[in-house]
Design a protein around this motif. Structure first.
Motif, PDB file in Angstrom:
ATOM      1  N   PHE A 251      -1.241  -1.036   7.510  1.00 26.42           N
ATOM      2  CA  PHE A 251      -1.913  -2.270   6.625  1.00 26.42           C
ATOM      3  C   PHE A 251      -0.854  -2.805   6.155  1.00 26.42           C
ATOM      4  O   PHE A 251      -0.969  -3.954   5.389  1.00 26.42           O
ATOM      5  CB  PHE A 251      -2.653  -1.618   5.891  1.00 26.42           C
ATOM      6  CG  PHE A 251      -4.008  -0.924   6.354  1.00 26.42           C
ATOM      7  CD1 PHE A 251      -5.065  -1.858   6.941  1.00 26.42           C
ATOM      8  CD2 PHE A 251      -4.370   0.282   6.357  1.00 26.42           C
ATOM      9  CE1 PHE A 251      -6.166  -1.317   7.412  1.00 26.42           C
ATOM     10  CE2 PHE A 251      -5.480   0.854   6.747  1.00 26.42           C
ATOM     11  CZ  PHE A 251      -6.280   0.001   7.458  1.00 26.42           C
ATOM     12  N   GLU A 252       0.591  -2.355   6.218  1.00 26.56           N
ATOM     13  CA  GLU A 252       1.524  -3.336   5.512  1.00 26.56           C
ATOM     14  C   GLU A 252       2.676  -3.496   6.586  1.00 26.56           C
ATOM     15  O   GLU A 252       3.767  -3.139   6.573  1.00 26.56           O
ATOM     16  CB  GLU A 252       2.199  -2.657   4.417  1.00 26.56           C
ATOM     17  CG  GLU A 252       3.077  -3.542   3.494  1.00 26.56           C
ATOM     18  CD  GLU A 252       2.394  -5.036   3.220  1.00 26.56           C
ATOM     19  OE1 GLU A 252       3.034  -5.847   4.043  1.00 26.56           O
ATOM     20  OE2 GLU A 252       1.560  -4.994   2.477  1.00 26.56           O
ATOM     21  N   PRO A 253       2.620  -4.674   7.475  1.00 25.18           N
ATOM     22  CA  PRO A 253       3.120  -5.130   8.411  1.00 25.18           C
ATOM     23  C   PRO A 253       4.689  -5.743   7.858  1.00 25.18           C
ATOM     24  O   PRO A 253       5.669  -5.619   8.667  1.00 25.18           O
ATOM     25  CB  PRO A 253       2.782  -5.887   9.288  1.00 25.18           C
ATOM     26  CG  PRO A 253       1.542  -6.507   8.493  1.00 25.18           C
ATOM     27  CD  PRO A 253       1.234  -5.415   7.519  1.00 25.18           C
ATOM     28  N   ARG A 254       4.971  -5.935   6.765  1.00 26.50           N
ATOM     29  CA  ARG A 254       6.027  -6.615   6.026  1.00 26.50           C
ATOM     30  C   ARG A 254       7.031  -5.757   5.784  1.00 26.50           C
ATOM     31  O   ARG A 254       8.346  -5.986   5.384  1.00 26.50           O
ATOM     32  CB  ARG A 254       5.752  -7.395   5.054  1.00 26.50           C
ATOM     33  CG  ARG A 254       4.435  -8.614   5.245  1.00 26.50           C
ATOM     34  CD  ARG A 254       4.266  -9.023   3.987  1.00 26.50           C
ATOM     35  NE  ARG A 254       3.132  -8.322   3.283  1.00 26.50           N
ATOM     36  CZ  ARG A 254       2.713  -8.517   2.230  1.00 26.50           C
ATOM     37  NH1 ARG A 254       2.859  -9.683   1.504  1.00 26.50           N
ATOM     38  NH2 ARG A 254       1.836  -7.657   1.578  1.00 26.50           N
ATOM     39  N   VAL A 255       6.798  -4.361   5.873  1.00 23.40           N
ATOM     40  CA  VAL A 255       7.772  -3.366   5.348  1.00 23.40           C
ATOM     41  C   VAL A 255       8.053  -2.329   6.595  1.00 23.40           C
ATOM     42  O   VAL A 255       7.358  -2.222   7.582  1.00 23.40           O
ATOM     43  CB  VAL A 255       7.309  -2.758   4.179  1.00 23.40           C
ATOM     44  CG1 VAL A 255       7.097  -3.491   2.998  1.00 23.40           C
ATOM     45  CG2 VAL A 255       6.240  -1.693   4.616  1.00 23.40           C
TER      46      VAL A 255
END
Length: 86
Positions: free
Chosen positions: A41-45
């Motif tokens: 759910f967190e593609p930015r990290v």
């Protein structure tokens, strides 16, 4: 599940694991669960590591999440305490 208001699909059930006997296998399940939900759910990290420290004498755990932002090489550490509410 149901840990994020209005997004029942987001969650990792860590609170339910707090009531289990704290063992090395419980730690591994917690780490894998955290890794899975952040990767999904967190593609930015980009996760580097997750460390869990037992504070069962205080009915809680400390979670250290080590990651890098996708567009940066600078490491970031997020530390949070998760405790039983009952």
């Amino acid at each position: 599940n149901y840990e994020r208001p209005f997004h029942p699909e987001i969650g990792c059930q860590i609170y339910s694991l707090l009531f289990e006997n704290f063992s090395p296998s419980t730690v591994e399940i917690m780490k894998k669960t955290i890794f899975d939900v952040i990767n999904k759910f967190e593609p930015r990290v980009r996760l580097v590591d997750v460390r869990i420290r037992d504070k069962s004498d205080e009915n809680s755990i400390d979670v250290d999440i080590f990651f890098r932002m996708v567009n940066s090489n600078r490491p970031v550490t997020l530390t949070t305490a998760i405790s039983r509410v009952r």
